[in-house]
Scaffold this motif. Structure first.
Motif, mmCIF file in Angstrom:
data_model
loop_
_atom_site.group_PDB
_atom_site.id
_atom_site.type_symbol
_atom_site.label_atom_id
_atom_site.label_comp_id
_atom_site.label_asym_id
_atom_site.label_seq_id
_atom_site.Cartn_x
_atom_site.Cartn_y
_atom_site.Cartn_z
ATOM 1 N N TYR A 243 0.804 -1.273 -0.064
ATOM 2 C CA TYR A 243 0.338 0.313 -0.026
ATOM 3 C C TYR A 243 0.798 0.915 -0.105
ATOM 4 O O TYR A 243 0.440 2.082 -0.340
ATOM 5 N N LEU A 244 1.611 1.032 0.637
ATOM 6 C CA LEU A 244 2.688 2.717 1.073
ATOM 7 C C LEU A 244 3.838 2.589 -0.426
ATOM 8 O O LEU A 244 4.547 3.981 -1.148
ATOM 9 N N ILE A 245 4.123 1.832 -1.130
ATOM 10 C CA ILE A 245 4.421 1.448 -2.014
ATOM 11 C C ILE A 245 3.151 2.364 -3.224
ATOM 12 O O ILE A 245 3.713 2.819 -4.086
ATOM 13 N N VAL A 246 2.573 1.583 -3.336
ATOM 14 C CA VAL A 246 1.434 2.095 -4.602
ATOM 15 C C VAL A 246 0.899 3.357 -4.152
ATOM 16 O O VAL A 246 0.864 4.574 -5.142
ATOM 17 N N LEU A 247 0.563 4.090 -3.102
ATOM 18 C CA LEU A 247 0.601 5.493 -2.530
ATOM 19 C C LEU A 247 1.633 6.366 -3.380
ATOM 20 O O LEU A 247 1.093 7.565 -3.527
ATOM 21 N N SER A 248 2.941 6.058 -2.854
ATOM 22 C CA SER A 248 3.961 6.775 -3.167
ATOM 23 C C SER A 248 4.318 7.128 -4.593
ATOM 24 O O SER A 248 4.418 8.200 -5.607
ATOM 25 N N GLY A 249 4.023 6.016 -5.199
ATOM 26 C CA GLY A 249 3.779 5.626 -6.749
ATOM 27 C C GLY A 249 2.830 6.621 -7.077
ATOM 28 O O GLY A 249 3.231 7.749 -8.278
ATOM 29 N N ALA A 250 2.050 6.740 -6.674
ATOM 30 C CA ALA A 250 0.150 7.706 -7.344
ATOM 31 C C ALA A 250 0.887 9.303 -6.862
ATOM 32 O O ALA A 250 0.554 10.095 -7.604
ATOM 33 N N ILE A 251 1.556 9.479 -5.945
ATOM 34 C CA ILE A 251 1.549 10.554 -5.507
ATOM 35 C C ILE A 251 2.918 11.336 -6.516
ATOM 36 O O ILE A 251 3.071 12.312 -6.939
ATOM 37 N N ILE A 252 3.845 10.554 -7.266
ATOM 38 C CA ILE A 252 5.581 11.105 -7.788
ATOM 39 C C ILE A 252 4.321 11.376 -9.203
ATOM 40 O O ILE A 252 4.930 12.088 -9.388
ATOM 41 N N SER A 253 3.516 10.706 -9.567
ATOM 42 C CA SER A 253 2.863 10.332 -11.129
ATOM 43 C C SER A 253 2.535 11.300 -10.781
ATOM 44 O O SER A 253 2.416 11.935 -12.079
ATOM 45 N N THR A 254 1.373 11.955 -9.503
ATOM 46 C CA THR A 254 0.681 13.154 -9.948
ATOM 47 C C THR A 254 1.516 14.457 -10.077
ATOM 48 O O THR A 254 1.446 15.060 -10.175
ATOM 49 N N ALA A 255 2.783 14.255 -9.131
ATOM 50 C CA ALA A 255 4.127 15.569 -9.341
ATOM 51 C C ALA A 255 4.542 15.431 -11.004
ATOM 52 O O ALA A 255 4.186 17.031 -11.003
ATOM 53 N N LEU A 256 4.208 13.805 -11.712
ATOM 54 C CA LEU A 256 5.228 14.411 -12.455
ATOM 55 C C LEU A 256 4.485 15.572 -13.750
ATOM 56 O O LEU A 256 4.680 15.964 -14.629
ATOM 57 N N ILE A 257 2.772 14.489 -13.711
ATOM 58 C CA ILE A 257 2.025 14.728 -14.389
ATOM 59 C C ILE A 257 1.546 15.792 -14.418
ATOM 60 O O ILE A 257 1.384 16.963 -15.773
ATOM 61 N N MET A 258 1.711 16.914 -13.359
ATOM 62 C CA MET A 258 1.463 18.531 -13.315
ATOM 63 C C MET A 258 2.270 19.256 -13.264
ATOM 64 O O MET A 258 2.565 20.261 -13.364
ATOM 65 N N GLN B 94 8.824 14.850 -22.571
ATOM 66 C CA GLN B 94 10.065 13.266 -20.991
ATOM 67 C C GLN B 94 9.686 13.392 -19.528
ATOM 68 O O GLN B 94 9.103 11.623 -19.594
ATOM 69 N N ILE B 95 8.471 14.068 -19.282
ATOM 70 C CA ILE B 95 8.476 14.243 -18.065
ATOM 71 C C ILE B 95 6.945 14.066 -18.048
ATOM 72 O O ILE B 95 6.371 12.903 -17.497
ATOM 73 N N ALA B 96 6.280 13.947 -19.066
ATOM 74 C CA ALA B 96 4.452 12.907 -18.859
ATOM 75 C C ALA B 96 4.887 11.276 -19.767
ATOM 76 O O ALA B 96 4.310 10.710 -19.163
ATOM 77 N N ARG B 97 6.148 11.313 -20.125
ATOM 78 C CA ARG B 97 6.211 9.949 -20.742
ATOM 79 C C ARG B 97 6.369 9.291 -19.698
ATOM 80 O O ARG B 97 6.329 8.186 -19.133
ATOM 81 N N ALA B 98 7.449 10.185 -18.417
ATOM 82 C CA ALA B 98 8.074 9.558 -17.278
ATOM 83 C C ALA B 98 6.478 9.270 -16.307
ATOM 84 O O ALA B 98 6.359 8.711 -16.014
ATOM 85 N N GLY B 99 5.683 9.802 -16.354
ATOM 86 C CA GLY B 99 4.791 9.979 -16.005
ATOM 87 C C GLY B 99 3.440 8.976 -15.818
ATOM 88 O O GLY B 99 2.960 8.656 -15.127
ATOM 89 N N LEU B 100 3.207 9.017 -17.712
ATOM 90 C CA LEU B 100 2.400 7.733 -17.872
ATOM 91 C C LEU B 100 3.014 6.025 -17.475
ATOM 92 O O LEU B 100 2.493 5.438 -16.825
ATOM 93 N N ALA B 101 4.406 6.177 -17.560
ATOM 94 C CA ALA B 101 5.516 5.123 -17.145
ATOM 95 C C ALA B 101 4.595 4.764 -15.281
ATOM 96 O O ALA B 101 4.347 3.747 -15.250
ATOM 97 N N MET B 102 4.948 6.009 -14.880
ATOM 98 C CA MET B 102 4.359 6.039 -13.132
ATOM 99 C C MET B 102 3.044 5.493 -12.742
ATOM 100 O O MET B 102 2.465 4.455 -11.959
ATOM 101 N N VAL B 103 2.109 5.984 -13.571
ATOM 102 C CA VAL B 103 0.963 5.870 -13.171
ATOM 103 C C VAL B 103 0.217 3.876 -13.813
ATOM 104 O O VAL B 103 -0.191 2.953 -13.130
#
Length: 201
Positions: free
Chosen positions: A97-112, A136-145
């Motif tokens: 859960y903590l890993i998934v939540l961290s991934g969601a937060i990182i994804s939000t930061a990248l996408i925004m 490049q940031i958008a691609r990284a964000g999609l990968a994190m999503v």
């Protein structure tokens, strides 16, 4: 007029009809080719500034779609610890859960991030850098999503059906994302365009 003359006349009429149909089809194909060439010429006539503006607008539209989904997912994950059954999770489930939540937060930061870049560099004449970096940031964000969603699938199935089901669900989710987001665009045929003609449009 004899029967033979009538037959020859009918045959000549049929030949003329076929010639007219062929000419009509040829004209239609020619019009289609002309339209395609016109579109290509219009794209070629774009200035560098116009192309950058178009690329930036298209990128922002794509990010808006992704941003909504990841924000909903992040909001849902943030409410999980307040659920009455959260204390019943195992150590593995809490870690996942903590890993998934961290991934969601990182994804939000990248996408925004592209929007933040634009605001910080507004009217600084950095549009080329913005487009390249935001891409490049958008691609990284999609990968994190994709990774985060795969983690959510693992966590949900692990809680409900066990570790094996969780692993299978997570792997399948990642395969689906990879196939849809990477496989199809990379392997799609591009008729009528040679590799040398492909640019960053």
């Amino acid at each position: 007029m004899t029967t033979g003359d009538s037959s020859r006349q009918a045959g000549q009429d049929q030949d003329q009809d076929r010639d007219r149909d062929h000419d009509h089809d040829h004209d239609h194909d020619q019009d289609h080719d002309d339209d395609a060439r016109t579109r290509d010429e219009q794209q070629d006539e774009e200035t560098a500034a116009q192309r950058l503006t178009r690329n930036w607008s298209e990128l922002l539209q794509e990010l808006r779609v992704t941003q909504t989904g990841i924000q909903v997912l992040t909001g849902f994950l943030l409410t999980v610890p307040f659920n009455s059954r959260f204390d019943e999770l195992t150590s593995l489930q809490r870690t996942a859960y903590l890993i998934v939540l961290s991934g969601a937060i990182i994804s939000t930061a990248l996408i925004m991030s592209p929007a933040a870049f634009h605001r910080v560099l507004f009217r600084h004449g950095e549009r080329p850098w913005l487009v390249d970096t935001a891409n490049q940031i958008a691609r990284a964000g999609l990968a994190m999503v994709a990774l985060t969603t795969g983690g959510v699938a693992f966590l949900a199935f692990e809680v409900v059906a066990g570790l094996a089901a969780g692993v299978i669900a997570g792997v399948l989710a990642m395969v689906v994302f990879a196939g849809l987001w990477v496989g199809i665009p990379v392997w799609q045929p591009r008729p009528g365009r040679r590799p040398a003609e492909r640019d960053n449009r």
